[in-house]
Design a protein around this motif. Sequence first.
Motif, PDB file in Angstrom:
ATOM      1  N   ARG A 111       0.832  -1.200   0.000  1.00  0.00           N
ATOM      2  CA  ARG A 111       0.000   0.000   0.000  1.00  0.00           C
ATOM      3  C   ARG A 111       0.869   1.252   0.000  1.00  0.00           C
ATOM      4  O   ARG A 111       0.571   2.223  -0.715  1.00  0.00           O
ATOM      5  N   GLN A 128      -6.389  10.633   5.769  1.00  0.00           N
ATOM      6  CA  GLN A 128      -7.785  10.868   6.140  1.00  0.00           C
ATOM      7  C   GLN A 128      -7.899  11.852   7.298  1.00  0.00           C
ATOM      8  O   GLN A 128      -8.818  12.668   7.339  1.00  0.00           O
ATOM      9  N   ARG A 157     -14.900  11.156   1.724  1.00  0.00           N
ATOM     10  CA  ARG A 157     -13.528  10.755   2.035  1.00  0.00           C
ATOM     11  C   ARG A 157     -13.170  11.048   3.486  1.00  0.00           C
ATOM     12  O   ARG A 157     -12.425  10.308   4.125  1.00  0.00           O
ATOM     13  N   GLY A 160     -14.045   8.233   5.596  1.00  0.00           N
ATOM     14  CA  GLY A 160     -13.375   6.975   5.311  1.00  0.00           C
ATOM     15  C   GLY A 160     -14.054   6.110   4.273  1.00  0.00           C
ATOM     16  O   GLY A 160     -13.724   4.928   4.148  1.00  0.00           O
ATOM     17  N   LEU A 161     -14.988   6.666   3.513  1.00  0.00           N
ATOM     18  CA  LEU A 161     -15.660   5.877   2.493  1.00  0.00           C
ATOM     19  C   LEU A 161     -14.707   5.587   1.340  1.00  0.00           C
ATOM     20  O   LEU A 161     -13.884   6.427   0.975  1.00  0.00           O
ATOM     21  N   SER A 162     -14.821   4.430   0.755  1.00  0.00           N
ATOM     22  CA  SER A 162     -13.971   4.045  -0.368  1.00  0.00           C
ATOM     23  C   SER A 162     -14.393   4.798  -1.623  1.00  0.00           C
ATOM     24  O   SER A 162     -15.509   5.331  -1.719  1.00  0.00           O
ATOM     25  N   TYR A 163     -13.492   4.821  -2.625  1.00  0.00           N
ATOM     26  CA  TYR A 163     -13.835   5.421  -3.908  1.00  0.00           C
ATOM     27  C   TYR A 163     -15.066   4.730  -4.494  1.00  0.00           C
ATOM     28  O   TYR A 163     -15.965   5.379  -5.035  1.00  0.00           O
ATOM     29  N   ALA A 164     -15.099   3.414  -4.392  1.00  0.00           N
ATOM     30  CA  ALA A 164     -16.198   2.653  -4.969  1.00  0.00           C
ATOM     31  C   ALA A 164     -17.532   3.041  -4.332  1.00  0.00           C
ATOM     32  O   ALA A 164     -18.546   3.202  -5.028  1.00  0.00           O
ATOM     33  N   ARG A 165     -17.533   3.189  -3.001  1.00  0.00           N
ATOM     34  CA  ARG A 165     -18.764   3.521  -2.290  1.00  0.00           C
ATOM     35  C   ARG A 165     -19.250   4.924  -2.650  1.00  0.00           C
ATOM     36  O   ARG A 165     -20.448   5.145  -2.903  1.00  0.00           O
ATOM     37  N   GLU A 174     -15.885   4.955 -10.910  1.00  0.00           N
ATOM     38  CA  GLU A 174     -14.803   5.103  -9.937  1.00  0.00           C
ATOM     39  C   GLU A 174     -13.621   5.861 -10.546  1.00  0.00           C
ATOM     40  O   GLU A 174     -12.978   6.674  -9.871  1.00  0.00           O
ATOM     41  N   ARG A 178     -11.969   9.310  -9.113  1.00  0.00           N
ATOM     42  CA  ARG A 178     -10.551   9.470  -8.788  1.00  0.00           C
ATOM     43  C   ARG A 178      -9.987  10.731  -9.442  1.00  0.00           C
ATOM     44  O   ARG A 178      -9.139  11.421  -8.865  1.00  0.00           O
ATOM     45  N   TRP A 181     -11.124  13.573  -7.375  1.00  0.00           N
ATOM     46  CA  TRP A 181     -10.403  13.619  -6.101  1.00  0.00           C
ATOM     47  C   TRP A 181      -9.003  14.207  -6.289  1.00  0.00           C
ATOM     48  O   TRP A 181      -8.534  14.976  -5.450  1.00  0.00           O
TER      49      TRP A 181
END
Length: 232
Positions: A111, A128, A157, A160-165, A174, A178, A181
């Motif tokens: 990561r 975050q 964001r 903490g929500l994901s890009y997908a969510r 998505e 991005r 973002w």
Amino acid sequence: MRPPVAVVDDASLIRESFALLLTGLDVVAAVGTVEELLHRRPAVDLVLLDLHLANLEQQPDVRQGIAALRALRSCGYRVCVYSQEERRLVLAACIAAGASGVVSKALPIGRAEQLLLEVASGGTVVPQSVVGILEVLVRRNCITLLSERQRQILHGRARGLSYARIAEQLFVSESTLRGYWLDLTRSLSESLRTLTPGEIEQALGLAPGDLLEPWAGESAAGRDWWCVDTGR
């Protein structure tokens, strides 16, 4: 092609193992101080900087923290803070001082490498915890140049929500999200650099003087001697 990077870290284990563990990066220089890096002047896409570099009693002239970051930025280097530092106001101060990203040493290697590659390729990585600060500043009208869609993305964001969510909630792809973002983080980073400590303290409900780390950019008068006439 692997992006060329330099590592500034006073831990020899980190310096010597970096190239072995993060194979997606081409480590062309690994040094213990900012002064050594600026003496060598490697041509790199990114400098990875640990904020806490030395015992000040033993090496009082070694730059650390925001001072080290500013020295690198004033010489034209793109910088990503790679540190165990977790205090959100210190990390926000790094973004305000010109860091293009902040990546925690506590992250898994894969990561961390992914995020460092993102910064090396021109992206911006904001933790975050700092995104939460930015959302407060936006909500309290300290940062105003955002569209409604950007505010929605920042809100997600910061939680903490994901890009997908978030993409699912906003009915966009998505990949499109991005892109939004990336533009958003660049805009927020630039806006953060224009705010004064007093404005930040007031917006976050802090007492005057609570922001101990330098916040605004260094003046031209404070430019380091080694950055003059270098062509960088």
